[in-house]
Design a protein around this motif. Sequence first.
Motif, PDB file in Angstrom:
ATOM      1  N   SER A 184      -6.768  -0.301  -6.665  1.00  0.00           N
ATOM      2  CA  SER A 184      -7.358   0.762  -5.840  1.00  0.00           C
ATOM      3  C   SER A 184      -7.323   2.100  -6.559  1.00  0.00           C
ATOM      4  N   TRP A 185      -6.380   2.253  -7.467  1.00  0.00           N
ATOM      5  CA  TRP A 185      -6.278   3.476  -8.279  1.00  0.00           C
ATOM      6  C   TRP A 185      -6.743   3.218  -9.717  1.00  0.00           C
ATOM      7  N   GLU A 205       0.979   4.136  -2.919  1.00  0.00           N
ATOM      8  CA  GLU A 205       0.731   5.559  -2.688  1.00  0.00           C
ATOM      9  C   GLU A 205       1.888   6.425  -3.163  1.00  0.00           C
ATOM     10  N   TYR A 240      -4.351   6.876  -0.977  1.00  0.00           N
ATOM     11  CA  TYR A 240      -5.325   5.781  -0.973  1.00  0.00           C
ATOM     12  C   TYR A 240      -6.620   6.325  -0.373  1.00  0.00           C
ATOM     13  N   ILE A 295      -3.925  -4.413  -5.062  1.00  0.00           N
ATOM     14  CA  ILE A 295      -3.744  -3.094  -4.461  1.00  0.00           C
ATOM     15  C   ILE A 295      -3.681  -2.020  -5.545  1.00  0.00           C
ATOM     16  N   LEU A 310       0.831  -1.206   0.000  1.00  0.00           N
ATOM     17  CA  LEU A 310       0.000   0.000   0.000  1.00  0.00           C
ATOM     18  C   LEU A 310       0.863   1.252   0.000  1.00  0.00           C
ATOM     19  N   TYR A 361      -8.168  -1.247   3.790  1.00  0.00           N
ATOM     20  CA  TYR A 361      -7.832  -2.244   2.769  1.00  0.00           C
ATOM     21  C   TYR A 361      -7.781  -3.599   3.466  1.00  0.00           C
TER      22      TYR A 361
END
Length: 543
Positions: A334-335, A267, A273, A331, A263, A278
């Motif tokens: 997430s973006w 970032e 985030y 992960i 994570l 998460y």
Amino acid sequence: MAPPKDYTTQSNYAEVKEVARHYELDVDFGRNVIEGYAKVTAEALAPGGRLVLDTRGLSVSRVELLPGRQPLDFNLGQPHKASARLVALALGTALEIHLPSQLAAGEQVVVGVRYATSPDSSALQFLAPSMTAGGAHPYLFSQCQAIHARSMVPCQDTPAVKAPYTAAVRVPAALTALMSAVPQDAGAGAGEGLPGVDEGAAATEGERRTFYFTQKVPIPSYLIALAAGQLESREISPRTRVWSEPSVVDSAAYEFAETARFLDAGESIAGPYVWGRYDLLLLPPSFPYGGMENPCLTFVTPTLLAGDRRRGRGRGKGDCAALTNVVAHEIAHSWTGNLVTNASWADFWLNEGWTVFLERKILGRLQGEKALQFNASRGAMSLQEEVARIGPDHNFTRLVPDLSAGEDPDDAFSRVPYEKGFYFLYYLQGLVGGPSQFEPFVKDYLQHFAFKTLTSDDFKAFFTSYYADKAPDAVSKIDWDAWLYSPGMPPEKNEYDDSLAAAAKDLAVRWHTADVLGVGAEAPAGVGAGDIQGWGSDQALAT
């Protein structure tokens, strides 16, 4: 401007669009169905008097205008004409709701839909107790990507529509329910009880209990996720816990203990985030994927529990090949995919191609540039094999395939959008001057399209505008039509550092040539455990 056409939905999202969703879900393990109530808030983009939602296999008993509960006329149409061809993966039937009056552009309406799912819902997997690790209680999990959400909830089932949601989920008292959202207390934004399901009567919980959830970030319908079972959790960082059945939860916590590092690396590349938590849910073995990027709650396969988290730490902590790549990939979503979303399934590379690119950037941060190059090189080999398997002239080997005939996007899914998408982005990075010139673009791109959807044309326009002054010669060299719309392998060739792969191949050749006939000859001279000292398990598996 009208939103782009998505041929995989029958909804009228270009006219009246969902802007908020609330679900009441009463899970019935005896019948393998969910008794549900959907409260849909929609906004008119143009004047209109109807709201059309996607469904598949749902039985709808009533539709009402809220808050007054005025009954509304509705039609649950015939199955889409593609249904006979696509069988269980059909586009389903349109739920056409007739509003009491015309909506003006910008006006909102709230409707409630009382419905039930089918026992053969393509989104829901009900497991008997014998199919779980504990063997004492049933289990349920959902899988809504690509167009299966419509078989769990009535919705505008297209990635072009993103909306926040709240939910109340009722399950047997011995079970825990989880969703792709943040758990809440009763009454804290997600309502209290299931009044729509219970038709206003006060239901007695008895041997059942209700869980509440809020997802404040707008998401497409395919990211709505539900799981219920005998579950426990372990905290592994301030914003991450691992959920699983009690007998395997400690093993899961051990394997995923270093998730926070991924994570943090994400970032550093992509920006903040935004999802709050998460968490990870380790599912039973019948889960058909390595992972699914449901916001706030990534679903992962138990096959990742190899017990060798420390294997091959020479390139970085937690370097189990499958575990590392899956966690980095989910992960990264997430973006790319969840925060910035492809507007249609034809533009799926904007989801998965970008996610593979960010995944490998994360691995490069944690394990070094050679690890990124190694995975890129292997990905190029995978792309070549996939194009050969599908056929170099096939529509599905285009970065942007033509889905206008109503194809189920599941039929088009392959390694192509993942690896050809990565290949294109890596090419663009090299063209504009390398990572130092491209990584600022990555952050700006993600910030610009955060909470939105986009098409390949939108990406092209943003890229060319961004680099118009920074790298005009590079922009002029890109053959966008060839990259986006030509089938087969990419029109340009990338070069990768394959030194890690070469070392693995060299060792494999030494062993093979020592026993060409496979009769059990002695090991080649000079080999030993030290040959793979410092290797990651992905490199060892490549031998």
